[in-house]
Enzyme design. Structure first.
Site: not given
Length: 140
Positions: A67-69, A71
């Protein structure tokens, strides 16, 4: 004599995967590389992954989060693995929730997310802490 190469990358902290590739001139002392292959770590499939089985290969350890920028790094990592696995590249994704709480899911959820959305075939480990007192020993 065969040597093992090790690349440790923290993609959650870097602007892009290409940055890592273009700035990969940093070398670890050979003693650090030799110590890494002595570790065992649990795979996301609940099996022990013995890093010594990769002796003589290049190992890319990557902290990952669903769920990170960044991904989309899963696509880049899979492409890298597909292109170089026959030349000895081993990619190992290490999920962690320690960077902004960006990997809150269970191991089953992480595995399903990676396989469903990115068709991941490279190695993934159990979710680990990678910093602090409870960090997996590979990070110490």
């Amino acid at each position: 004599m065969s040597r093992t190469s090790l690349i440790i990358a923290l993609f959650a902290l870097l602007p892009s995967f290409k940055t890592v590739l273009s700035n990969s001139s940093t070398k670890l002392p050979i003693e650090a590389i030799e110590r890494v292959i002595l570790f065992k770590i649990n795979s996301i499939n609940a099996e022990e992954l013995d890093l010594s089985s990769f002796k003589g290969k290049t190992i890319l350890l990557v902290n990952v989060a669903s769920k990170c920028g960044f991904t989309k790094q899963y696509d880049d990592l899979q492409n890298l693995y597909d292109n170089f696995k026959d030349k000895g590249l081993i990619v190992i994704g290490i999920p962690t929730n320690q960077f902004g709480g960006q990997e809150p899911g269970s191991e089953k959820e992480i595995k399903n997310f990676c396989e469903t959305n990115f068709n991941i075939t490279f190695q993934m480990t159990s979710k680990y802490e990678v910093k602090g007192a409870n960090a997996h020993p590979i990070y110490i």
